[in-house]
Write a protein that holds these residues in place. Structure first.
Motif, PDB file in Angstrom:
ATOM      1  N   ILE A 219       0.881  -1.179   0.000  1.00 57.23           N
ATOM      2  CA  ILE A 219       0.000   0.000   0.000  1.00 57.23           C
ATOM      3  C   ILE A 219       0.912   1.221   0.000  1.00 57.23           C
ATOM      4  CG2 ILE A 219      -1.834   1.254   1.208  1.00 57.23           C
ATOM      5  CD1 ILE A 219      -2.508  -1.450   2.605  1.00 57.23           C
ATOM      6  N   ARG A 220       0.932   1.923  -1.118  1.00 57.67           N
ATOM      7  CA  ARG A 220       1.805   3.097  -1.246  1.00 57.67           C
ATOM      8  C   ARG A 220       0.957   4.362  -1.103  1.00 57.67           C
ATOM      9  NH1 ARG A 220       6.834   3.044  -3.104  1.00 57.67           N
ATOM     10  NH2 ARG A 220       6.482   0.962  -4.022  1.00 57.67           N
ATOM     11  N   ILE A 221       1.378   5.246  -0.212  1.00 59.62           N
ATOM     12  CA  ILE A 221       0.702   6.517   0.009  1.00 59.62           C
ATOM     13  C   ILE A 221       1.601   7.625  -0.538  1.00 59.62           C
ATOM     14  CG2 ILE A 221      -0.368   8.051   1.702  1.00 59.62           C
ATOM     15  CD1 ILE A 221      -1.679   5.279   1.535  1.00 59.62           C
ATOM     16  N   ARG A 222       1.083   8.365  -1.530  1.00 57.64           N
ATOM     17  CA  ARG A 222       1.866   9.409  -2.199  1.00 57.64           C
ATOM     18  C   ARG A 222       1.301  10.795  -1.862  1.00 57.64           C
ATOM     19  NH1 ARG A 222       5.260   7.478  -6.143  1.00 57.64           N
ATOM     20  NH2 ARG A 222       4.833   5.398  -7.014  1.00 57.64           N
ATOM     21  N   PHE A 223       2.211  11.753  -1.705  1.00 57.77           N
ATOM     22  CA  PHE A 223       1.844  13.144  -1.444  1.00 57.77           C
ATOM     23  C   PHE A 223       2.298  13.999  -2.631  1.00 57.77           C
ATOM     24  CE2 PHE A 223       2.232  11.035   2.597  1.00 57.77           C
ATOM     25  CZ  PHE A 223       1.240  11.585   3.387  1.00 57.77           C
ATOM     26  N   GLU A 224       1.378  14.857  -3.084  1.00 57.38           N
ATOM     27  CA  GLU A 224       1.688  15.748  -4.209  1.00 57.38           C
ATOM     28  C   GLU A 224       1.145  17.138  -3.916  1.00 57.38           C
ATOM     29  OE1 GLU A 224      -0.315  14.003  -7.488  1.00 57.38           O
ATOM     30  OE2 GLU A 224       0.982  12.221  -7.592  1.00 57.38           O
ATOM     31  N   ASN A 225       1.757  18.149  -4.522  1.00 57.44           N
ATOM     32  CA  ASN A 225       1.220  19.495  -4.407  1.00 57.44           C
ATOM     33  C   ASN A 225       0.136  19.717  -5.463  1.00 57.44           C
ATOM     34  OD1 ASN A 225       2.520  20.008  -6.834  1.00 57.44           O
ATOM     35  ND2 ASN A 225       4.217  21.144  -5.890  1.00 57.44           N
ATOM     36  N   GLY A 226      -0.386  20.930  -5.515  1.00 62.39           N
ATOM     37  CA  GLY A 226      -1.472  21.229  -6.430  1.00 62.39           C
ATOM     38  C   GLY A 226      -1.120  21.080  -7.880  1.00 62.39           C
ATOM     39  N   GLU A 227       0.161  21.154  -8.208  1.00 60.14           N
ATOM     40  CA  GLU A 227       0.596  20.993  -9.595  1.00 60.14           C
ATOM     41  C   GLU A 227       0.903  19.548  -9.946  1.00 60.14           C
ATOM     42  OE1 GLU A 227       2.002  23.599  -7.566  1.00 60.14           O
ATOM     43  OE2 GLU A 227       0.283  24.679  -8.417  1.00 60.14           O
ATOM     44  N   GLY A 228       0.736  18.645  -8.998  1.00 63.00           N
ATOM     45  CA  GLY A 228       1.011  17.239  -9.249  1.00 63.00           C
ATOM     46  C   GLY A 228       2.446  16.841  -9.010  1.00 63.00           C
ATOM     47  N   ASP A 229       3.260  17.754  -8.442  1.00 63.01           N
ATOM     48  CA  ASP A 229       4.655  17.427  -8.159  1.00 63.01           C
ATOM     49  C   ASP A 229       4.737  16.508  -6.934  1.00 63.01           C
ATOM     50  OD1 ASP A 229       5.505  19.142 -10.214  1.00 63.01           O
ATOM     51  OD2 ASP A 229       5.382  20.872  -8.854  1.00 63.01           O
ATOM     52  N   ALA A 230       5.562  15.499  -7.017  1.00 64.61           N
ATOM     53  CA  ALA A 230       5.742  14.573  -5.902  1.00 64.61           C
ATOM     54  C   ALA A 230       6.453  15.261  -4.749  1.00 64.61           C
ATOM     55  CB  ALA A 230       6.531  13.356  -6.354  1.00 64.61           C
ATOM     56  N   LEU A 231       5.910  15.071  -3.546  1.00 60.98           N
ATOM     57  CA  LEU A 231       6.517  15.634  -2.343  1.00 60.98           C
ATOM     58  C   LEU A 231       7.129  14.548  -1.456  1.00 60.98           C
ATOM     59  CD1 LEU A 231       3.728  18.188  -1.350  1.00 60.98           C
ATOM     60  CD2 LEU A 231       5.887  18.675  -2.510  1.00 60.98           C
ATOM     61  N   GLY A 232       6.496  13.398  -1.420  1.00 62.42           N
ATOM     62  CA  GLY A 232       6.990  12.307  -0.576  1.00 62.42           C
ATOM     63  C   GLY A 232       6.067  11.108  -0.676  1.00 62.42           C
ATOM     64  N   GLU A 233       6.493   9.989  -0.162  1.00 56.86           N
ATOM     65  CA  GLU A 233       5.662   8.787  -0.179  1.00 56.86           C
ATOM     66  C   GLU A 233       6.108   7.827   0.908  1.00 56.86           C
ATOM     67  OE1 GLU A 233       7.501   5.601  -3.210  1.00 56.86           O
ATOM     68  OE2 GLU A 233       6.518   7.293  -4.205  1.00 56.86           O
ATOM     69  N   GLU A 234       5.210   6.935   1.278  1.00 55.78           N
ATOM     70  CA  GLU A 234       5.515   5.869   2.227  1.00 55.78           C
ATOM     71  C   GLU A 234       4.916   4.570   1.708  1.00 55.78           C
ATOM     72  OE1 GLU A 234       7.311   5.710   4.962  1.00 55.78           O
ATOM     73  OE2 GLU A 234       7.789   7.849   5.207  1.00 55.78           O
ATOM     74  N   LEU A 235       5.603   3.470   1.982  1.00 56.12           N
ATOM     75  CA  LEU A 235       5.138   2.142   1.569  1.00 56.12           C
ATOM     76  C   LEU A 235       4.836   1.316   2.809  1.00 56.12           C
ATOM     77  CD1 LEU A 235       4.634  -0.012  -0.629  1.00 56.12           C
ATOM     78  CD2 LEU A 235       7.052  -0.662  -0.359  1.00 56.12           C
ATOM     79  N   PHE A 236       3.622   0.762   2.858  1.00 58.60           N
ATOM     80  CA  PHE A 236       3.214  -0.131   3.936  1.00 58.60           C
ATOM     81  C   PHE A 236       2.866  -1.474   3.319  1.00 58.60           C
ATOM     82  CE2 PHE A 236       0.378  -2.085   7.002  1.00 58.60           C
ATOM     83  CZ  PHE A 236       0.950  -1.742   8.218  1.00 58.60           C
ATOM     84  N   GLU A 237       3.235  -2.559   3.988  1.00 51.46           N
ATOM     85  CA  GLU A 237       2.909  -3.898   3.502  1.00 51.46           C
ATOM     86  C   GLU A 237       1.990  -4.597   4.495  1.00 51.46           C
ATOM     87  OE1 GLU A 237       6.314  -5.500   0.581  1.00 51.46           O
ATOM     88  OE2 GLU A 237       6.827  -5.623   2.716  1.00 51.46           O
ATOM     89  N   LEU A 238       0.828  -5.012   4.004  1.00 55.46           N
ATOM     90  CA  LEU A 238      -0.152  -5.703   4.832  1.00 55.46           C
ATOM     91  C   LEU A 238      -0.194  -7.174   4.443  1.00 55.46           C
ATOM     92  CD1 LEU A 238      -2.349  -5.448   7.005  1.00 55.46           C
ATOM     93  CD2 LEU A 238      -3.999  -5.106   5.144  1.00 55.46           C
ATOM     94  N   ASP A 239       0.044  -8.028   5.421  1.00 56.44           N
ATOM     95  CA  ASP A 239       0.027  -9.472   5.224  1.00 56.44           C
ATOM     96  C   ASP A 239      -1.361  -9.994   5.589  1.00 56.44           C
ATOM     97  OD1 ASP A 239       0.679 -12.101   4.846  1.00 56.44           O
ATOM     98  OD2 ASP A 239       1.959 -12.273   6.626  1.00 56.44           O
ATOM     99  N   VAL A 240      -2.088 -10.492   4.608  1.00 53.18           N
ATOM    100  CA  VAL A 240      -3.424 -11.029   4.850  1.00 53.18           C
ATOM    101  C   VAL A 240      -3.303 -12.491   5.234  1.00 53.18           C
ATOM    102  CG1 VAL A 240      -5.661 -11.562   3.823  1.00 53.18           C
ATOM    103  CG2 VAL A 240      -4.535  -9.376   3.313  1.00 53.18           C
ATOM    104  N   ILE A 241      -3.821 -12.806   6.422  1.00 51.45           N
ATOM    105  CA  ILE A 241      -3.770 -14.172   6.958  1.00 51.45           C
ATOM    106  C   ILE A 241      -4.958 -14.963   6.417  1.00 51.45           C
ATOM    107  CG2 ILE A 241      -3.736 -15.542   9.080  1.00 51.45           C
ATOM    108  CD1 ILE A 241      -1.329 -13.627   8.723  1.00 51.45           C
TER     109      ILE A 241
END
Length: 558
Positions: free
Chosen positions: A137-159
């Protein structure tokens, strides 16, 4: 000439972190977790910008994207975060802004304010048929012009195992009058019914499967001699000495409960709080005019109220039996009686039970004597006074907490860490309790219901209870706005269900050994590890054990 790069920080955090705008992050990065099928899993991504970013766009990229929901963690004001006798297990004690409401991205557009940490709450609704294994699950942050500001990656293990249905009975008192007052709609108008349905739905989706049902206006948190708005579901008429009753509104209420999955009806108290000495407010139609016939001026032990109950209770009982509601219906006598109320409570309980002996009764209390003398069949013991009930193997047993439970035990005030909220799931499991009760799902009044308040501005019942005690939801324009505390308590309910699943696989002694492994002393309501890391690791161990058992059961016999 290119614009200068913006300094933009992010950190992935667990759902148990609280992100304050005016201080550095307390929690280490948290990038992975596991969940069972049918579970609602949550984590957060904190972010901070050196400069103002408005608008801020937050996007999800994931195979689970259709079932991932983003909300901004809002800030709520608190003038009274705690009393002077707080213990050491708190985050801060100062008045100010606390993270709590969870706004949809349309209700509150994300903004990065200069130098302030804020957070986005990420909820994953794991589907019953979801493929087992790791899901990014990747969460991306962008400004109003669509420029990338930062991101984080989370991994969820489904049992590959399903979370079982909730067995615990849970009630958070549902204050129908507060809905009418805040939204400005007449009681039991169509708009009021619509709002009732919205909040019932939110309650049910968070494991609240019992609902306070106002036969008459509940005599709860009301000043002596004062009144709360009338929310009486039962019509009462009187002709001479004869009473007649209409149950049409009660039928509609029960229909809504059925629609939204509320399993149990918790009928409002038939005697006043703190002593059972008076009657609740009851409106009766006499000679074509509605009158308040009972209330604070009614002697609970007097002939008039006894005559009313002797007429009403057989009719109510017939209605419940005719509609097959006998196993769903629970009754109250009086809330939080003390040791000096034994006799008045005894008289009140005897009258009710003479008509309703086959129905369960429950009341919140701290004194073991009420159970010992047979006055309360299902005691709801305060979690800081529960030891005598446990020592005497009381069954069935419930627990509750409110404003008074602030030393050592679990609670969910703003200023407490979320782990202190979530620990209750493990405690309920260990002691096999039947139910949990809390008085504040949506109490948007001042103490004693003297006036209505705006819960977005006043979170402490007008400087009376620590913020976080009176309510779990906020009244949004389009319906309930949920809170961190509501979500985390639901995580506790899911922990409980996961433990019950594991118990079915390996037995309770083995589950308890896993839970208490490495602890200096056994888990109790007042003694437990005070860290989010421990709680998260325990749930991880539970899931790992379930996964291992699922893997073993799926292999063909040799």
């Amino acid at each position: 000439m290119a614009a200068p790069a913006i300094s933009f920080e992010t950190r992935c955090l667990s759902s148990l972190a609280k992100v304050f705008a005016d201080e550095e992050l307390r929690d280490e990065a948290f990038h992975s977790g596991s969940a069972l099928r049918g579970e609602v899993y949550a984590f957060q991504v904190a972010y901070r910008s050196q400069t103002l970013v408005k608008p801020l766009h937050i996007r999800v990229e994931s195979p689970l994207e259709a079932h991932v929901h983003l909300r901004t963690v809002g800030l709520a004001p608190s003038e009274l975060p705690c009393f002077d006798d707080y213990d050491e297990d708190v985050l801060r004690t100062t008045p100010g802004l606390y993270p709590d409401p969870l706004y949809s991205l349309t209700e509150m557009s994300p903004i990065a304010l200069p130098g302030q940490w804020r957070a986005v709450w990420v909820t994953v609704e794991v589907q019953a048929e979801e493929a087992a294994g790791l899901h990014p699950i990747r969460i991306r942050f962008e400004n109003g012009e669509g420029d990338a500001l930062g991101e984080e990656l989370f991994e969820l293990d489904v049992i590959p195992a399903a979370l079982p249905r909730q067995k615990l009975i849970r009630t958070e008192w549902f204050h129908t009058d507060c809905l009418a007052s805040y939204y400005g709609c007449p009681v039991f108008s169509e708009e009021h019914w619509r709002r009732i349905g919205q909040f019932m739905d939110t309650a049910a989706r968070h494991g609240i499967n019992m609902l306070l049902t106002p036969l008459f206006t509940p005599p709860l948190d009301t000043a002596v001699g004062g009144e709360r708005p009338t929310v009486q579901l039962v019509d009462v008429s009187k002709d001479g000495d004869k009473y007649t009753f209409g149950f049409e509104r009660l039928e509609r209420w029960i229909g809504l409960c059925d629609q939204y999955g509320i399993e149990y009806l918790e009928f409002s108290h038939l005697f006043t709080q703190w002593g059972a000495r008076h009657a609740p407010k009851i409106i009766v139609r006499v000679n074509g005019e509605d009158k308040r016939l009972f209330g604070w001026d009614t002697d609970a032990a007097g002939e008039d109220y006894a005559a009313f109950l002797n007429a009403f209770l057989p009719e109510l009982k017939s209605f419940l039996l005719a509609n097959g509601l006998e196993r769903r219906s629970y009754f109250h006598v009086s809330d939080e009686p003390g040791a000096d109320h034994l006799e008045s409570y005894r008289q009140a309980a005897a009258l009710l039970q003479s008509h309703l002996s086959e129905f369960p009764f429950l009341d919140a209390l701290s004194e073991y004597a009420f159970y010992e003398q047979g006055l309360v069949r299902r005691p709801v013991a305060a979690n800081n006074h529960i030891e005598p009930f446990l020592e005497n193997n009381v069954e069935p047993l419930w627990t509750y907490y409110c404003v008074s439970q602030r030393q050592k035990v679990s609670n969910r005030f703003f200023h407490m860490p979320s782990s202190r909220n979530r620990i209750i799931g493990l405690q309920l499991y260990k002691y096999g309790l039947e139910g949990f009760l809390h008085w504040g799902f949506n109490f948007w009044h001042s103490q004693y219901s003297i006036k209505s308040i705006n819960p977005f501005l006043v979170t402490d019942a007008d400087r009376s209870f620590p913020s976080g005690d009176p309510f779990l939801v906020y009244p949004g324009e389009d319906g309930p706005i949920e809170s961190i505390r509501l979500e985390v308590f639901y995580e506790a309910m899911q922990d409980l269900r996961a433990l019950q699943l594991l118990e079915g696989l390996i037995g309770k002694p083995a589950v308890m050994q896993l839970l208490e492994e490495g602890l200096a002393e056994p888990l109790t309501f007042s003694e437990y590890p005070r860290s989010a890391e421990w709680l998260l690791s325990v749930r991880h161990k539970i899931n790992d054990k379930i996964a291992a058992m699922a893997d073993v059961s799926s292999k063909p016999a040799s």
